[in-house]
Scaffold this motif. Structure first.
Motif, short mmCIF file in Angstrom:
data_model
loop_
_atom_site.label_atom_id
_atom_site.label_comp_id
_atom_site.label_asym_id
_atom_site.label_seq_id
_atom_site.Cartn_x
_atom_site.Cartn_y
_atom_site.Cartn_z
N ALA A 1 0.81 -1.22 0.00
CA ALA A 1 0.00 0.00 0.00
C ALA A 1 0.85 1.26 0.00
N ALA A 2 2.04 1.19 0.60
CA ALA A 2 2.93 2.35 0.65
C ALA A 2 3.91 2.38 -0.52
N HIS A 3 3.78 1.42 -1.45
CA HIS A 3 4.67 1.30 -2.61
C HIS A 3 6.13 1.18 -2.20
N ASN A 4 6.36 0.41 -1.14
CA ASN A 4 7.73 0.10 -0.75
C ASN A 4 8.34 -0.86 -1.76
N ASP A 5 9.66 -0.79 -1.88
CA ASP A 5 10.44 -1.78 -2.61
C ASP A 5 11.29 -2.54 -1.59
N ILE A 6 11.75 -3.71 -1.98
CA ILE A 6 12.48 -4.56 -1.05
C ILE A 6 13.75 -5.10 -1.70
N GLN B 1 19.04 8.87 10.33
CA GLN B 1 17.91 9.01 9.42
C GLN B 1 17.80 7.72 8.63
N VAL B 2 16.72 7.58 7.85
CA VAL B 2 16.59 6.41 6.98
C VAL B 2 16.37 6.86 5.55
N LEU B 3 16.86 6.06 4.61
CA LEU B 3 16.68 6.30 3.19
C LEU B 3 15.72 5.25 2.64
N ASN B 4 14.88 5.67 1.70
CA ASN B 4 13.85 4.81 1.12
C ASN B 4 14.39 4.16 -0.15
N ALA B 5 14.35 2.82 -0.19
CA ALA B 5 14.91 2.09 -1.33
C ALA B 5 14.02 2.14 -2.57
N ASN B 6 12.81 2.65 -2.46
CA ASN B 6 11.92 2.57 -3.62
C ASN B 6 12.18 3.64 -4.67
N THR B 7 13.18 4.48 -4.46
CA THR B 7 13.50 5.52 -5.43
C THR B 7 14.67 5.16 -6.34
N VAL B 8 15.29 4.02 -6.10
CA VAL B 8 16.49 3.69 -6.85
C VAL B 8 16.33 2.38 -7.60
#
Length: 618
Positions: free
Chosen positions: A75-80, A348-355
């Motif tokens: 739902a949050a469009h996370n990537d893994i 802090q944390v970085l979001n992997a769904n942008t790369v």
């Protein structure tokens, strides 16, 4: 890319690489600490050391959902996956390398690495790494260049042989200060490692990295560790080892701990040590500068606490799960009497769904991935009608009845000829995965595996009718108290917070009971307070007597105390052949060729409000 979707056009997000990757992932540049008086390093001048961290990777390399046979999405469009984490790590290293005066960053993990996906399962059970193949997680983490990792509790799921082989395949230490030899009490894994980090023009910074795992392993994987390993408390062992790390020459101490932030235990008082104790450790053990937190699957960019003894601040961060986030811990150091001292801290944390995924990691493990995709999509039988687990937490479904049927049937057959053979057999199942569905028509390994996503083994115990009632009452604490009959959205009814699950009771700690040859029927009145909700409890149409004896099929997690359900962990065990429940399900479909819900599904339980049926919607 074959099957994985990494080479497909990503329409739901923009893939970014190079210099823009960090900004797109949410990176915020924080000014270095500039307070205090000068020392040899100059007034206010500091050196910044960055420590990157992942946790709870659970066998994820690719951005792929093996159970859906599609690119991962939520739902949050996370990537893994580690392939995307690798891209972020490279971007961080490139940014820091551009500053010729900055020390090299470190890379850590906080555990739960080798279990959780069919990729991990395949190389533990189908083609185990003890046969010589390098574990995909070891290959990916070695490629990325980790400096250390802590043991998680799921590292022990496949037994010590697999874990030791994985440990030997790593090019960095696997740490566990509180994983102790059963007899001697000595550490069975390296407790810590010292990393000397070069600082241009200055003496090196010596970083002590201490790894601590979860004491709950003694319960959850009792079958694999009993008489081999014991597990001390997180706080207790930190008090022992942090001073030793300092004495060994560490200028600063980073703890990688497989334990959630806030004090709680799913196993109640079954152990003298809490399950989640990261903040308590930071507050009570002096000498810790930063903590990489795991186990709870939470996203916590930064939490600052003050140690009650030293008065020093400690920074803690938890990067969610499965490679969705990368934590960055920035520690500003300054010389004090010739010794490095932490004077500022931030995370802090970085979001992997942008790369995009790192093509080197993808290429390295493409063959492993393709082999597993082929395995999980192989047809093993058919199903006469679809079975979905989407509504399993609040209504009786064929999907969970299937799990209970498989468990109870296996136990009943094994008990033939024993003193318990004449007892009625019940089974317990939890709604592990609301997304699971076995379709009508062809059934594959992944269809079945999606319904049972954990690697639990089957046991059976004997319990009385009174104990069954108390067990069901405890399970019913999963529901929030309501008034009226609805309709209620599911989130207004399920996942109630409790003292041991302050963020809400997870689906896997809600159990449904069913009978094998005769029905066990009951109602759950959620207008009533906890402890007084189970009504009309009957077996084969007759009220269950307090002293009536039952055989109950359970999984090893529950029987060993997971979830802290009453009676089950002290009940006499009458069956324990260490057979995985998921494999029993796969074997049943393979052997029979056809799954027919009509042969095992009946509606035996329901939710009520003051005796009236209620309606729950998705």
């Amino acid at each position: 890319m074959t099957n994985s979707g990494e080479r497909t056009t990503m329409t739901r997000r923009t893939l970014i690489g190079g210099a823009s990757a960090l900004a797109a992932a949410g990176f915020t540049a924080v000014p270095a600490y500039a307070g205090g008086s000068g020392t040899e390093h100059g007034p206010g001048k500091t050196v910044r050391l960055t420590v990157m961290g992942t946790t709870d990777l659970h066998g994820n390399v690719f951005n792929w959902d093996y159970f859906k046979n599609a690119e991962y999405d939520d739902a949050a469009h996370n990537d893994i996956g580690l392939a995307k984490i690798s891209t972020l790590v490279t971007a961080v290293r490139d940014r820091i390398a551009a500053d010729r005066h900055a020390p090299r960053p470190l890379m850590l993990d906080a555990g739960d690495t080798i279990q959780g996906t069919p990729l991990a399962y395949y190389y533990a059970k189908i083609e185990p790494i003890t046969g010589g193949h390098t574990h995909p997680m070891a290959a990916a983490m070695n490629r990325i260049g980790y400096d250390a990792a802590a043991l998680g509790n799921h590292e022990f799921n496949y037994g010590m042989d697999i874990l030791r082989k994985f440990q030997r395949q790593l090019r960095f230490p696997l740490l566990g200060a509180n994983a102790q030899d059963w007899t001697t009490g000595l550490p069975a894994f390296p407790p810590y490692v010292l990393k000397r980090v070069h600082v241009p023009g200055e003496k090196p910074i010596t970083v002590g990295i201490l790894g601590i795992t979860n004491p709950g392993i003694a319960i959850w994987d009792k079958a694999n560790v009993e008489n081999k390993l014991k597990f001390g408390g997180i706080v207790e062992q930190a008090k022992v080892w942090v001073p030793r790390v300092r004495k060994a020459g560490a200028d600063l101490v980073v703890v990688s701990v497989h334990s959630g932030m806030d004090l709680s235990s799913s196993y109640g008082d079954a152990l003298p040590y809490p399950e989640n104790a990261a903040v308590l450790m930071a507050e009570t053990v002096p000498g810790i500068d930063a903590v990489l937190v795991g186990h709870a699957h939470q996203e916590i960019p930064e939490r600052l606490v003050t140690n009650k003894t030293s008065g020093e601040q400690v920074v803690l961060t938890e990067p969610l799960k499965w490679g969705m986030r990368l934590s960055l811990i920035d520690l500003d150091l300054r010389k004090d009497r010739g010794q490095w001292k932490v004077v500022g801290r931030h995370s802090q944390v970085l979001n992997a769904n942008t790369v995009a995924a790192d093509p080197e990691v993808v290429s390295l493990l493409q063959k492993d991935h393709d082999k597993v995709v082929q395995y999980v999509n192989s047809k093993i039988g058919t199903c006469t009608e679809a079975m979905s687990a989407a509504t399993a937490p609040w209504e009786d479904t064929a999907a969970l009845d299937f799990v209970n049927f498989i468990q109870a049937d296996a136990v009943a057959k094994a008990l033939a000829g024993t003193p318990q053979a004449a007892l009625p057999v019940l089974a317990i199942a939890a709604p592990f995965n609301r997304d699971a569905a076995i379709p009508a028509g062809d059934v594959s390994v992944r269809d079945v595996a999606g319904l049972y996503v954990f690697d639990n083994t089957l046991l059976a115990v004997t319990m009385t009718g009174a104990q069954i009632k108390e067990y069901l009452e405890f399970s019913a604490l999963y529901f929030k108290q309501v008034s009226g009959t609805g309709p209620f959205p599911a989130d207004q009814v399920t996942n109630a917070p409790t003292s041991t699950a302050p963020n809400g009771t997870p689906d896997y700690n809600y159990d449904i009971l069913g009978g094998l040859t005769k029905p066990l029927t009951y109602k759950i009145d959620i207008a009533k307070p906890g402890g007084a909700r189970i009504t009309d409890l009957a077996y084969d149409g007759a009220a269950v007597a307090a002293d009536q004896q039952f055989v109950v099929a359970v999984n090893n997690y529950r029987q060993s105390g997971g979830g802290n359900f009453p009676h089950v962990k002290t009940a006499p065990v009458v069956y324990n052949r260490q057979v995985e429940i998921r494999q029993l399900m796969i074997d049943y479909v393979t052997a029979t060729g056809t799954v027919d819900p009509k042969t095992f599904h009946t509606v035996d339980w329901s939710l009520t409000s003051n005796g009236a049926p209620i309606t729950v919607t998705k």
